[in-house]
Design a protein around this motif. Structure first.
Motif, PDB file in Angstrom:
ATOM      1  N   ILE A 116       0.829  -1.203   0.000  1.00 40.34           N
ATOM      2  CA  ILE A 116       0.000   0.000   0.000  1.00 40.34           C
ATOM      3  C   ILE A 116       0.869   1.261   0.000  1.00 40.34           C
ATOM      4  O   ILE A 116       0.519   2.280  -0.603  1.00 40.34           O
ATOM      5  N   LYS A 117       2.037   1.186   0.647  1.00 43.52           N
ATOM      6  CA  LYS A 117       2.928   2.354   0.676  1.00 43.52           C
ATOM      7  C   LYS A 117       3.577   2.575  -0.687  1.00 43.52           C
ATOM      8  O   LYS A 117       3.757   3.729  -1.113  1.00 43.52           O
ATOM      9  N   ILE A 118       3.933   1.500  -1.382  1.00 46.49           N
ATOM     10  CA  ILE A 118       4.482   1.642  -2.734  1.00 46.49           C
ATOM     11  C   ILE A 118       3.469   2.343  -3.634  1.00 46.49           C
ATOM     12  O   ILE A 118       3.821   3.229  -4.422  1.00 46.49           O
ATOM     13  N   SER A 119       2.213   1.944  -3.533  1.00 46.94           N
ATOM     14  CA  SER A 119       1.174   2.573  -4.359  1.00 46.94           C
ATOM     15  C   SER A 119       1.034   4.053  -4.022  1.00 46.94           C
ATOM     16  O   SER A 119       0.868   4.891  -4.913  1.00 46.94           O
ATOM     17  N   GLU A 120       1.109   4.376  -2.741  1.00 42.53           N
ATOM     18  CA  GLU A 120       1.030   5.786  -2.356  1.00 42.53           C
ATOM     19  C   GLU A 120       2.233   6.564  -2.881  1.00 42.53           C
ATOM     20  O   GLU A 120       2.092   7.713  -3.342  1.00 42.53           O
ATOM     21  N   LEU A 121       3.416   5.970  -2.829  1.00 45.93           N
ATOM     22  CA  LEU A 121       4.612   6.643  -3.349  1.00 45.93           C
ATOM     23  C   LEU A 121       4.498   6.888  -4.847  1.00 45.93           C
ATOM     24  O   LEU A 121       4.959   7.921  -5.361  1.00 45.93           O
ATOM     25  N   ILE A 122       3.882   5.951  -5.573  1.00 46.68           N
ATOM     26  CA  ILE A 122       3.682   6.144  -7.010  1.00 46.68           C
ATOM     27  C   ILE A 122       2.772   7.331  -7.273  1.00 46.68           C
ATOM     28  O   ILE A 122       2.999   8.117  -8.204  1.00 46.68           O
ATOM     29  N   PRO A 156      -6.418   3.770  -7.353  1.00 44.76           N
ATOM     30  CA  PRO A 156      -7.753   4.391  -7.269  1.00 44.76           C
ATOM     31  C   PRO A 156      -8.375   4.305  -5.886  1.00 44.76           C
ATOM     32  O   PRO A 156      -9.065   5.237  -5.447  1.00 44.76           O
ATOM     33  N   PHE A 157      -8.140   3.228  -5.168  1.00 43.46           N
ATOM     34  CA  PHE A 157      -8.696   3.078  -3.827  1.00 43.46           C
ATOM     35  C   PHE A 157      -8.037   4.044  -2.845  1.00 43.46           C
ATOM     36  O   PHE A 157      -8.666   4.496  -1.891  1.00 43.46           O
ATOM     37  N   ILE A 158      -6.758   4.369  -3.086  1.00 47.10           N
ATOM     38  CA  ILE A 158      -6.067   5.339  -2.238  1.00 47.10           C
ATOM     39  C   ILE A 158      -6.662   6.729  -2.431  1.00 47.10           C
ATOM     40  O   ILE A 158      -6.800   7.502  -1.473  1.00 47.10           O
ATOM     41  N   PHE A 159      -7.037   7.061  -3.656  1.00 42.14           N
ATOM     42  CA  PHE A 159      -7.659   8.361  -3.913  1.00 42.14           C
ATOM     43  C   PHE A 159      -9.043   8.442  -3.277  1.00 42.14           C
ATOM     44  O   PHE A 159      -9.448   9.490  -2.771  1.00 42.14           O
ATOM     45  N   VAL A 160      -9.782   7.348  -3.302  1.00 43.30           N
ATOM     46  CA  VAL A 160     -11.148   7.351  -2.760  1.00 43.30           C
ATOM     47  C   VAL A 160     -11.137   7.302  -1.241  1.00 43.30           C
ATOM     48  O   VAL A 160     -11.929   7.980  -0.574  1.00 43.30           O
ATOM     49  N   PHE A 161     -10.236   6.504  -0.662  1.00 40.62           N
ATOM     50  CA  PHE A 161     -10.167   6.337   0.792  1.00 40.62           C
ATOM     51  C   PHE A 161      -8.827   6.858   1.299  1.00 40.62           C
ATOM     52  O   PHE A 161      -7.793   6.197   1.132  1.00 40.62           O
ATOM     53  N   PRO A 162      -8.806   8.037   1.920  1.00 40.68           N
ATOM     54  CA  PRO A 162      -7.532   8.605   2.407  1.00 40.68           C
ATOM     55  C   PRO A 162      -6.843   7.719   3.430  1.00 40.68           C
ATOM     56  O   PRO A 162      -5.612   7.723   3.528  1.00 40.68           O
ATOM     57  N   ASN A 163      -7.604   6.950   4.201  1.00 42.87           N
ATOM     58  CA  ASN A 163      -7.017   6.015   5.150  1.00 42.87           C
ATOM     59  C   ASN A 163      -6.475   4.812   4.386  1.00 42.87           C
ATOM     60  O   ASN A 163      -7.232   4.059   3.772  1.00 42.87           O
ATOM     61  N   LEU A 164      -5.162   4.621   4.441  1.00 38.15           N
ATOM     62  CA  LEU A 164      -4.536   3.561   3.655  1.00 38.15           C
ATOM     63  C   LEU A 164      -4.996   2.172   4.082  1.00 38.15           C
ATOM     64  O   LEU A 164      -5.085   1.256   3.248  1.00 38.15           O
ATOM     65  N   ILE A 165      -5.280   2.000   5.369  1.00 35.67           N
ATOM     66  CA  ILE A 165      -5.743   0.692   5.844  1.00 35.67           C
ATOM     67  C   ILE A 165      -7.091   0.348   5.214  1.00 35.67           C
ATOM     68  O   ILE A 165      -7.299  -0.764   4.701  1.00 35.67           O
ATOM     69  N   ILE A 166      -8.010   1.288   5.242  1.00 36.11           N
ATOM     70  CA  ILE A 166      -9.336   1.068   4.647  1.00 36.11           C
ATOM     71  C   ILE A 166      -9.214   0.872   3.142  1.00 36.11           C
ATOM     72  O   ILE A 166      -9.875   0.003   2.557  1.00 36.11           O
ATOM     73  N   ALA A 167      -8.358   1.669   2.497  1.00 40.31           N
ATOM     74  CA  ALA A 167      -8.179   1.551   1.049  1.00 40.31           C
ATOM     75  C   ALA A 167      -7.714   0.155   0.663  1.00 40.31           C
ATOM     76  O   ALA A 167      -8.223  -0.460  -0.282  1.00 40.31           O
ATOM     77  N   GLY A 168      -6.737  -0.364   1.401  1.00 43.76           N
ATOM     78  CA  GLY A 168      -6.231  -1.705   1.105  1.00 43.76           C
ATOM     79  C   GLY A 168      -7.264  -2.783   1.346  1.00 43.76           C
ATOM     80  O   GLY A 168      -7.404  -3.717   0.545  1.00 43.76           O
TER      81      GLY A 168
END
Length: 345
Positions: A116-122, A156-168
């Motif tokens: 999830i952190k790699i996706s956020e870094l991208i 896309p889930f990171i953009f919709v859900f700011p909380n990374l845990i919920i997004a994942g």
């Protein structure tokens, strides 16, 4: 007898060994509804085969009101269209998976935090060209995102859900829903009796399978792509084989796996029909090679593939002390295998 059996499976199937302190696990004890579910799954398998030997495989004995109710809802419901049933199956398993994940405040396992952190870094830096966090590994100088498309899928889930845990958790629940929907569709295409019942059986065989389905890791996406690949093999859709094997090489580290499946399929075809499907194998191999070549970090990904898929299993199977932590490629003990899969076996 049934009460004893239920207590046996509750103790042997649903009680995992205590995890290490750094490992976030699913607390299945908080979800007592899974105990009778997995128990019924194992008992259903036993009674089905017992019934099949006596009366034939087309007459399924319903052993509980739970399975009778689910059969009415998903197989004899008022859904007028086939796609409506597929949507119902997807909603059921995606919701169930997300509900199970609520038992843990964090992710299941360690790897999901990396993914999830790699996706956020991208999303913040674009395509990663280096990975300075690994100072003693092969990624220090030659980074290669071995699950590139899986990380793109999470964005896309990171953009919709700011909380990374919920997004994942939402992202992986969607993938699990898609996986079991494809499995249900394949059973329908193979004309298997009561496909939803056997889809439930696939979900509830043992707690380890449920636990790994809830991990925000690329093996869940791999399962989805493998089902699509098997369907394409069965339907002789050759160009889909090329496309899926290409996508697979970009989404999962084991880019060779579709090639292995194509070899097995070709071998079975030769045994039964004296015809080896060489064109399907060549297209699959071309797709796997093409996916490796078009990877954004080519040729660094070749070394990553070699280390993880060639060196790591060899050293681990040789009981090398350097790879003691890679438990997922080690075999279960006989006692653990029987206790976890006794009903399925």
């Amino acid at each position: 007898f049934c009460g004893w059996f239920k207590r046996f499976f509750a103790n042997r199937v649903l009680t995992p060994p205590p995890p290490p302190p750094h490992y976030t696990n699913i607390n299945l004890n908080r979800f007592s509804f899974l105990t009778p579910f997995i128990f019924h799954t194992h008992l259903l398998i036993y009674l089905y085969w017992h019934n099949a030997l006596r009366f034939g495989t087309k007459k399924l004995v319903h052993i509980s009101s739970l399975f009778q109710h689910l059969t009415r809802v998903f197989e004899t419901s008022n859904k007028k269209t086939y796609y409506g049933k597929l949507l119902s199956v997807f909603s059921f398993f995606a919701t169930l998976t997300f509900f199970i994940q609520l038992s843990s405040p964090g992710f299941v396992g360690i790897d999901p935090y990396y993914h999830i952190k790699i996706s956020e870094l991208i999303t913040q830096q674009g395509m990663l060209k280096e990975f300075p966090w690994t100072q003693v590994g092969i990624w220090k100088d030659k980074f290669a995102d071995k699950e590139f498309l899986f990380h793109v899928y999470l964005i896309p889930f990171i953009f919709v859900f700011p909380n990374l845990i919920i997004a994942g958790k939402v992202a992986i629940s969607v993938l699990v829903g898609v996986f079991f929907t494809l499995f249900y569709r394949l059973l329908n295409q193979f004309q298997v009796q009561h496909p939803f019942i056997w889809t439930l059986v696939g979900f509830g065989t043992n707690y380890i399978f449920i636990q790994r389905l809830c991990m925000v890791r690329p093996h869940v996406l791999s399962l989805v792509l493998i089902l699509l690949f098997i369907e394409s093999l069965w339907k002789q859709q050759r160009w889909k084989l090329l496309l899926i094997s290409t996508v697979y090489a970009l989404a999962y580290t084991a880019a060779h796996l579709p090639v292995c499946i194509a070899i097995i399929y070709g071998t079975v075809s030769w045994i039964h029909r004296k015809k080896f499907e060489i064109n399907q194998l060549l297209l699959t191999f071309s797709g796997a090679v093409g996916g490796m070549v078009v990877h954004p970090q080519f040729p660094n990904n070749l070394k990553t593939w070699y280390v993880q898929n060639a060196l790591l299993p060899v050293f681990n199977w040789g009981k090398s002390k350097e790879f003691w932590f890679v438990n997922e490629v080690k075999p279960l003990s006989l006692q653990s295998f029987i206790s976890l899969n006794g009903g399925t076996s």
